[in-house]
Design a protein around this motif. Structure first.
Motif, PDB file in Angstrom:
ATOM      1  N   LYS A   4       0.851  -1.177   0.000  1.00 28.63           N
ATOM      2  CA  LYS A   4       0.000   0.000   0.000  1.00 28.63           C
ATOM      3  C   LYS A   4       0.896   1.238   0.000  1.00 28.63           C
ATOM      4  O   LYS A   4       1.994   1.240   0.551  1.00 28.63           O
ATOM      5  N   LYS A  21       2.596  -5.520   2.335  1.00 29.63           N
ATOM      6  CA  LYS A  21       1.450  -6.149   2.989  1.00 29.63           C
ATOM      7  C   LYS A  21       1.604  -7.655   3.152  1.00 29.63           C
ATOM      8  O   LYS A  21       0.626  -8.366   3.369  1.00 29.63           O
ATOM      9  N   VAL A  62      -4.802   0.718   4.733  1.00 30.59           N
ATOM     10  CA  VAL A  62      -3.986   1.905   4.982  1.00 30.59           C
ATOM     11  C   VAL A  62      -4.729   3.161   4.528  1.00 30.59           C
ATOM     12  O   VAL A  62      -5.384   3.154   3.481  1.00 30.59           O
ATOM     13  N   VAL A  71      -2.725   2.343   9.853  1.00 24.50           N
ATOM     14  CA  VAL A  71      -2.819   0.965   9.383  1.00 24.50           C
ATOM     15  C   VAL A  71      -3.780   0.225  10.306  1.00 24.50           C
ATOM     16  O   VAL A  71      -3.603   0.230  11.528  1.00 24.50           O
TER      17      VAL A  71
END
Length: 255
Positions: A4, A21, A62, A71
């Protein structure tokens, strides 16, 4: 890398922050260079760090507010279960810290900055891929979460974007793990989710999940994702898209 991206200012310079991620906790920073032609990424400026709070977490969401990157949730790969954690990176101090957790544990959900608050939608709530339709809003000034109107149906791996004050949500997997064509809108005046394929004559042109949505001027762009082609309900092929579609909400458009 499945990642992200967020934009923030750090040490008086503008940065692009890329968050892996896949449960590594890896964070990559790039300088953003601006000129008359727009913004470019300065590749040689790459800096990396590791966030211990994300070292065993994947499939989180995010969003950024006021030079802070948030997050939420994700799947703990050690316990093999979703979490409800919310952490924040402060672009001014360069520090991570833990905030109040969501009311629901979830992964493969979405989170967007909506009016200076964090709006979280859907996701998977256990290791058996059970989905939720619940939505909640985080208020940074009070560090509190509040549940709001749920989605019309449970979803995960969908995409979400704020456009012209409203929140648009598209595609995603339903309870049977099949990608969908639906588009839903959370109208700011009604504080309620509407299904555009029912209330307005529009839906995605194909079934889609794990894609992205971006708002730019009067247009919403749909980028990438996974696709299941079907004929009369029979699944034929699973593939990935690298194309970009555009959608102009005020025209209640045609793709």
């Amino acid at each position: 890398m499945y990642a992200k991206v967020a934009k923030l200012a750090l040490n008086q310079s503008k940065k692009m922050m890329v968050i892996d991620k896949t449960a590594t906790g890896l964070i990559i920073f790039y300088d953003l260079l601006e000129d008359d032609h727009g913004v470019t990424v300065d590749q040689p400026s790459r800096e990396t760090q590791t966030c211990d709070l994300l070292s065993s977490i994947r499939d989180f969401a995010v969003a950024s507010i006021d030079n802070k990157v948030y997050v939420s949730g994700g799947l703990d790969v050690i316990d093999e279960s979703p979490v409800n954690a919310l952490i924040v990176y402060d672009g001014y101090t360069g520090e991570w810290r833990l905030l109040s957790g969501m009311k629901k544990n979830r992964c493969n959900h979405t989170m967007v900055n909506w009016k200076g608050r964090l709006l979280v939608t859907g996701g998977e709530i256990n290791a058996h891929k059970k989905l939720t339709s619940t939505c909640e809003v985080y208020y940074p000034e009070t560090d509190k979460w509040v549940l709001i109107d749920p989605l019309p149906e449970p979803r995960c791996c969908h995409a979400c974007v704020v456009h012209d004050g409203n929140v648009f949500l598209s595609g995603g997997l339903c309870a049977s793990q099949h990608p969908q064509t639906s588009i839903w809108i959370y109208e700011q005046t009604a504080s309620k989710w509407l299904s555009l394929d029912e209330d307005y004559p529009v839906e995605l042109p194909y079934r889609l999940a794990r894609h992205s949505m971006i708002s730019h001027y009067d247009t919403i762009y749909i980028i990438g994702g996974g696709l299941l082609m079907s004929s009369e309900g029979v699944l034929l092929e699973k593939t990935s898209r690298k194309s970009l579609e555009q959608f102009v909400p005020r025209n209640w458009p045609l793709w």
